[in-house]
Motif scaffolding. Structure first.
Motif, short mmCIF file in Angstrom:
data_model
loop_
_atom_site.label_atom_id
_atom_site.label_comp_id
_atom_site.label_asym_id
_atom_site.label_seq_id
_atom_site.Cartn_x
_atom_site.Cartn_y
_atom_site.Cartn_z
N ALA A 52 30.19 31.61 92.53
CA ALA A 52 29.01 30.97 92.36
C ALA A 52 29.21 29.37 92.41
CB ALA A 52 27.93 31.43 91.29
N ALA A 53 29.95 28.98 91.54
CA ALA A 53 30.05 27.60 91.48
C ALA A 53 30.49 26.84 92.61
CB ALA A 53 31.09 27.29 90.31
N ASP A 54 31.65 27.48 93.38
CA ASP A 54 31.80 26.88 94.69
C ASP A 54 30.87 26.93 95.95
OD1 ASP A 54 35.06 26.46 95.85
OD2 ASP A 54 34.67 27.43 93.54
N GLY A 55 30.09 28.10 95.54
CA GLY A 55 28.56 28.14 96.62
C GLY A 55 28.03 26.70 96.40
N ALA A 56 27.55 26.52 94.98
CA ALA A 56 26.65 25.40 94.66
C ALA A 56 27.19 23.98 95.17
CB ALA A 56 26.40 25.35 93.30
N ALA A 57 28.59 23.78 95.08
CA ALA A 57 29.22 22.61 95.25
C ALA A 57 29.34 22.54 96.70
CB ALA A 57 30.68 22.63 94.80
N ILE A 58 29.69 23.44 97.52
CA ILE A 58 29.66 23.42 99.04
C ILE A 58 28.17 23.04 99.61
CG2 ILE A 58 30.07 24.86 100.91
CD1 ILE A 58 32.49 26.20 99.58
N LEU A 83 23.33 30.76 99.59
CA LEU A 83 22.98 29.33 99.28
C LEU A 83 23.61 28.33 100.09
CD1 LEU A 83 21.62 28.27 96.76
CD2 LEU A 83 24.03 27.68 95.92
N ILE A 84 25.04 28.45 100.54
CA ILE A 84 25.29 27.32 101.46
C ILE A 84 24.60 27.48 102.67
CG2 ILE A 84 27.38 27.17 102.87
CD1 ILE A 84 29.14 28.42 100.85
N ALA A 130 17.44 29.71 92.56
CA ALA A 130 16.23 29.94 92.92
C ALA A 130 15.52 28.59 93.36
CB ALA A 130 15.72 30.46 91.60
N LYS A 131 15.87 27.65 92.88
CA LYS A 131 15.20 26.36 93.02
C LYS A 131 15.65 25.90 94.51
CE LYS A 131 14.85 24.49 88.30
NZ LYS A 131 15.24 23.52 87.61
N LEU A 132 16.71 25.99 94.79
CA LEU A 132 17.25 25.52 96.08
C LEU A 132 16.71 26.61 97.12
CD1 LEU A 132 21.00 24.82 95.55
CD2 LEU A 132 19.06 23.50 96.02
N TYR A 133 16.70 27.80 96.91
CA TYR A 133 15.91 28.74 97.84
C TYR A 133 14.39 28.65 97.93
CZ TYR A 133 19.89 32.11 97.46
OH TYR A 133 21.30 32.56 97.72
N ALA A 134 13.99 28.45 96.86
CA ALA A 134 12.43 27.93 96.95
C ALA A 134 12.11 26.66 97.87
CB ALA A 134 11.95 27.41 95.55
N ARG A 135 12.88 25.63 97.53
CA ARG A 135 12.98 24.47 98.19
C ARG A 135 13.11 24.52 99.88
NH1 ARG A 135 17.27 20.23 96.77
NH2 ARG A 135 16.41 20.30 94.98
N ARG A 136 13.86 25.44 100.27
CA ARG A 136 14.27 25.65 101.85
C ARG A 136 12.97 26.61 102.42
NH1 ARG A 136 14.35 26.18 106.33
NH2 ARG A 136 16.31 25.33 107.83
N SER A 137 12.68 27.53 101.54
CA SER A 137 11.69 28.59 102.17
C SER A 137 9.92 28.17 101.84
CB SER A 137 11.78 30.16 101.40
OG SER A 137 11.59 29.92 99.98
N GLY A 138 9.82 27.33 100.84
CA GLY A 138 8.54 27.01 100.64
C GLY A 138 7.77 27.92 99.61
#
Length: 355
Positions: A52-58, A83-84, A130-138
């Motif tokens: 998970a940490a690498d996914g967030a950093a990438i 997430l990437i 969840a915040k990043l998925y929300a930002r991308r999807s609306g």
């Protein structure tokens, strides 16, 4: 398999953050690859997930890349890989490829306190994801968290409809990357069967993780690793902000320099054209200005140049004026008579013509 770079294309294939099945890519490898690129890029992604940490950093590395990023999901983008994918300015899911979004997973070895720390870490990652998925999807973060908890799988059209992708059909999907898809609750049966047939098993990996947990005193803990990655991300963002500020400063300096140069040119031209020596030599004065001469040099050159010759019309007009001026005597008058000689001649001719 490390990150593959070919021209403006980057291929990320395998497990995120580790090399569990002889195929994977890490945050450090992605950052190194991006450092050698400039301009818009295409990222071809095929991963069943990972750390998970690498996914967030990438994701952060791609999201802050100075150029447009087109991410193509070629086989699968599951868990951390999904997430990437959210870092793309444009996200395409190939025909037959899939995407999966869920809550992060982890394996803990230790006592209740160790497990409690793992829960705390997983909740933190889930909230951030969840915040990043929300930002991308609306969608809202709460809606995305529900999607994550349900472990939701999407084909290309479903991902587009949900707001997690922009389009489909870039190409036919490639075979999914190596991963033990049996670890997921709702994975397609064909993925689980493929993992079993190819020996993609998390059992050996979990055993290795349990063994490594006995050496916490010498190895970096998951939280320490996450903190280090967060610090690295903060440094990257600060460096990007500093670079953007410097670029804005350079742009402002460049604009001022151009404005100053234009003003200086206008003033130089005005100084040259206002010279006494420029009168009658305007064309030469303009040429000297265009050639870059200053007022002092232009004055010296204009002073030794002949005045431009009169046109034929100007010469004819001058001749006629001189002829008429010479047609009178005694200052253009005859004796005390106030009427010019040439005027008398014209009047006499008119009189004769009437007889």
């Amino acid at each position: 398999m490390t990150v593959q770079v070919k021209g403006q294309e980057v291929t990320l294939s395998g497990t995120v953050g580790v090399d569990w099945f002889d195929d994977g890519f890490t945050h450090a490898e992605v950052v190194t690859a991006l450092a050698g690129l400039d301009g818009d890029i295409t990222v071809r992604l095929n991963s069943g997930g990972g750390i998970a940490a690498d996914g967030a950093a990438i994701h952060a590395a791609l999201a802050t890349y100075d150029g447009s990023v087109h991410i193509i999901v070629e086989g699968i983008a599951a868990s951390a890989a999904s997430l990437i994918a959210m870092a793309g300015d444009r996200i395409t899911v190939a025909d037959g490829a899939v995407m999966m979004i869920h809550d992060p997973l982890n394996v803990t070895y230790g006592n209740s306190a160790d497990h409690a720390k793992t829960i705390e870490e997983l909740e933190a990652y889930a909230t951030a994801y969840a915040k990043l998925y929300a930002r991308r999807s609306g969608k809202t973060a709460a809606e995305c968290r529900d999607i994550m908890k349900a472990e939701t799988w999407y084909d290309g059209d479903e991902a587009v409809a949900a707001g997690f992708a922009d389009d489909t059909g870039e190409q036919k999907a490639k075979p999914v990357a190596a991963y033990d898809y049996r670890a997921y609750a709702n994975a397609p049966k064909r993925f689980a069967a493929q993992a079993k047939a190819k020996g993609w098993s998390m059992a050996k990996i979990n055993d290795a993780a349990s063994s490594a947990a006995h050496h916490k005193d010498t190895d970096m803990s998951e939280k320490e690793r996450a903190d280090a990655l967060a610090a690295e991300l903060a440094t990257m963002k600060a460096e990007k902000a500093a670079a953007e500020a410097k670029l804005a400063e350079l742009d402002a300096d460049k604009a001022k320099a151009v404005a100053d140069a234009l003003k200086a040119d206008r003033e130089r031209r005005a100084a040259i054209m206002s010279l006494d020596e420029a009168k009658g030599r305007e064309a030469l004065a303009e040429a000297l200005f265009a050639d870059g001469a200053d007022a002092e040099k232009a004055k010296a050159l204009l002073a030794v140049a002949p005045v431009a010759a009169e046109s034929a019309d100007d010469a004819a007009a001058a001749y006629e004026a001189n002829r008429l001026a010479g047609a009178t005597l005694n200052g253009g008058k005859q004796g005390g008579d106030a009427q010019p000689v040439w005027a008398k001649a014209v009047a006499r001719a008119n009189k004769l013509s009437k007889k």
